[in-house]
Write a protein that holds these residues in place. Structure first.
Motif, PDB file in Angstrom:
ATOM      1  N   ALA A  46       0.835  -1.202   0.000  1.00  0.00           N
ATOM      2  CA  ALA A  46       0.000   0.000   0.000  1.00  0.00           C
ATOM      3  C   ALA A  46       0.867   1.247   0.000  1.00  0.00           C
ATOM      4  O   ALA A  46       0.641   2.183  -0.769  1.00  0.00           O
ATOM      5  CB  ALA A  46      -0.934   0.000   1.206  1.00  0.00           C
ATOM      6  N   SER A  47       1.854   1.274   0.867  1.00  0.00           N
ATOM      7  CA  SER A  47       2.806   2.384   0.916  1.00  0.00           C
ATOM      8  C   SER A  47       4.001   1.938   1.750  1.00  0.00           C
ATOM      9  O   SER A  47       3.831   1.409   2.846  1.00  0.00           O
ATOM     10  CB  SER A  47       2.176   3.636   1.535  1.00  0.00           C
ATOM     11  N   SER A  48       5.195   2.127   1.229  1.00  0.00           N
ATOM     12  CA  SER A  48       6.387   1.658   1.923  1.00  0.00           C
ATOM     13  C   SER A  48       6.660   2.490   3.175  1.00  0.00           C
ATOM     14  O   SER A  48       6.398   3.688   3.222  1.00  0.00           O
ATOM     15  CB  SER A  48       7.601   1.717   0.988  1.00  0.00           C
ATOM     16  N   PHE A  49       7.180   1.798   4.178  1.00  0.00           N
ATOM     17  CA  PHE A  49       7.534   2.451   5.444  1.00  0.00           C
ATOM     18  C   PHE A  49       8.544   1.572   6.157  1.00  0.00           C
ATOM     19  O   PHE A  49       8.384   0.357   6.186  1.00  0.00           O
ATOM     20  CB  PHE A  49       6.280   2.644   6.314  1.00  0.00           C
ATOM     21  N   PRO A  50       9.593   2.166   6.718  1.00  0.00           N
ATOM     22  CA  PRO A  50       9.941   3.588   6.712  1.00  0.00           C
ATOM     23  C   PRO A  50      10.574   4.000   5.395  1.00  0.00           C
ATOM     24  O   PRO A  50      10.802   3.164   4.516  1.00  0.00           O
ATOM     25  CB  PRO A  50      10.939   3.694   7.864  1.00  0.00           C
ATOM     26  N   LYS A  51      10.891   5.288   5.271  1.00  0.00           N
ATOM     27  CA  LYS A  51      11.547   5.801   4.086  1.00  0.00           C
ATOM     28  C   LYS A  51      13.052   5.943   4.343  1.00  0.00           C
ATOM     29  O   LYS A  51      13.478   6.185   5.482  1.00  0.00           O
ATOM     30  CB  LYS A  51      10.989   7.174   3.708  1.00  0.00           C
ATOM     31  N   PRO A  52      13.859   5.821   3.307  1.00  0.00           N
ATOM     32  CA  PRO A  52      15.300   6.068   3.484  1.00  0.00           C
ATOM     33  C   PRO A  52      15.540   7.501   3.971  1.00  0.00           C
ATOM     34  O   PRO A  52      14.837   8.427   3.545  1.00  0.00           O
ATOM     35  CB  PRO A  52      15.862   5.862   2.074  1.00  0.00           C
TER      36      PRO A  52
END
Length: 384
Positions: A8-14
């Motif tokens: 759905a949405s990646s987490f965490p972000k770099p």
């Protein structure tokens, strides 16, 4: 929290993504292309370098045909609605489509009298390709399809389908929402005419930014009209790309974050897939060992995206997701996943599916904790 909702949405972000966005906001949050001063030029440079990087990464010949949109949904709408449709035209798609493709297709079907054939996936690649071949008509203009199912992780035989489409001189539109950032895609080499993807999923970029890349010489009618920062004397939308297909202020912080995500992806693209694959196999095998759990999608030996969809007995999928969230601090997605045709095919429309999706930051320990939670939940339902 264990975050298993990466599809759905990646987490965490770099951290590089966050730093790039903050830098834009703090140092030159100006409007790109809307001024000649130094801040506007800096913003315009961010836009330009991201177009070039996208073209390099995805094999698009002309950076001016790499277009920014708020998400993959708007990009897909532009690709589908921007083509010159006539009554009687025909489109081929698949039963795995997200509503981001299906609803625009249904819109032009109702508006222009276009017909759409959705090819059902039955687990057999050869039969699937043959069904697509059988669906081709003299009126067929476009093959619009997802690269991989957002529900089951099933990977489509994209190259073979595009080869078939090219033999019939059909345009191809690929929704790479579940594959961009996971798999190598080269539009020129693979023969993809239009490619849409979001920044916030496998690429690990921010939400609110997506792209449409166009490789062929086709023209598209813009679905939005307005200010482009140049050609202002013209009352009509400019003919030049990218201005023709981008109106209004671009999301410079989001684009800066996407550029950073592209750079991080270049460094990790040969490393993330094996890790995700191993964790997904571990998760799939563990769920298969629980008798009350039914998994959907590819078998263990078949290639899949880092997604495992399943149900527990006849329990509503939303209920399982709620228990995982409230009692185990585990985030998953449940329900119909904006892909009703997939659930009709799987006969899960009433129950939905629980979807666990993994990313490069997930760990083996998290997979083990997830499997323990499912084991406990299953045992509790067996006692009732």
């Amino acid at each position: 929290m264990i975050y298993f909702d990466q599809a759905a949405s990646s987490f965490p972000k770099p951290p590089e993504v966050i730093e790039a966005m903050v830098k834009v906001m703090n140092e030159f949050g100006a409007n790109p292309g809307r001024g000649g001063h130094v801040l506007a030029r800096r913003a315009a440079k961010v836009i330009s370098q991201t177009r070039i990087k996208a073209a390099e990464l995805f094999g698009c010949s002309n950076p001016k045909k790499t277009l920014f949109y708020p998400n993959a949904t708007v990009a897909l709408n532009q690709a589908i609605k921007g083509l010159p449709w006539q009554k009687g035209d025909h489109i081929i798609s698949t039963s795995f489509e997200h509503n981001s493709i299906r609803r625009p297709l249904e819109y032009i079907k109702n508006k222009y009298g276009v017909s759409v054939t959705y090819i059902e996936w039955k687990g057999n690649e050869t039969a699937f390709i043959q069904d697509i071949a059988n669906a081709v008509q003299p009126e067929t203009k476009l093959v619009a399809m997802t690269h991989a199912s957002n529900v089951t992780g099933t990977l489509m035989p994209l190259d073979k389908i595009i080869e078939l489409a090219k033999r019939h001189r059909l345009l191809t539109l690929v929704d790479a929402s579940q594959t961009a950032g996971h798999l190598t895609i080269n539009m020129k080499q693979q023969g993809i005419d239009m490619l849409a993807f979001p920044g916030h999923k496998g690429l690990l970029g921010p939400q609110g930014i997506g792209m449409l890349l166009v490789e062929s010489d086709m023209d598209l009618e813009p679905i939005h009209h307005g200010g482009t920062g140049s050609f202002s004397e013209n009352p009509n939308q400019p003919d030049q790309w990218p201005e023709r297909l981008e109106s209004g202020t671009l999301n410079t912080p989001g684009i800066a974050g996407l550029y950073a995500a592209f750079c991080v992806y270049e460094q990790r693209k040969n490393e993330n897939v094996p890790r995700e694959t191993l964790l997904t196999k571990q998760l799939y095998r563990g769920l298969q060992e629980i008798p009350e759990v039914k998994c959907y999608g590819p078998n263990e030996g078949e290639q899949r995206m880092p997604i495992v969809a399943f149900n527990i007995m006849n329990v509503d999928s939303q209920e399982i997701a709620m228990i995982l969230d409230s009692h185990y601090d585990i985030a998953v997605r449940a329900g119909l996943h904006c892909s009703p045709l997939t659930h009709e095919m799987l006969k899960t429309t009433d129950q939905g599916l629980v979807r666990a999706s993994l990313g490069i930051y997930n760990t083996e320990e998290e997979v083990k904790a997830f499997l323990q939670a499912i084991t406990e939940i299953t045992a509790a339902y067996n006692e009732t």
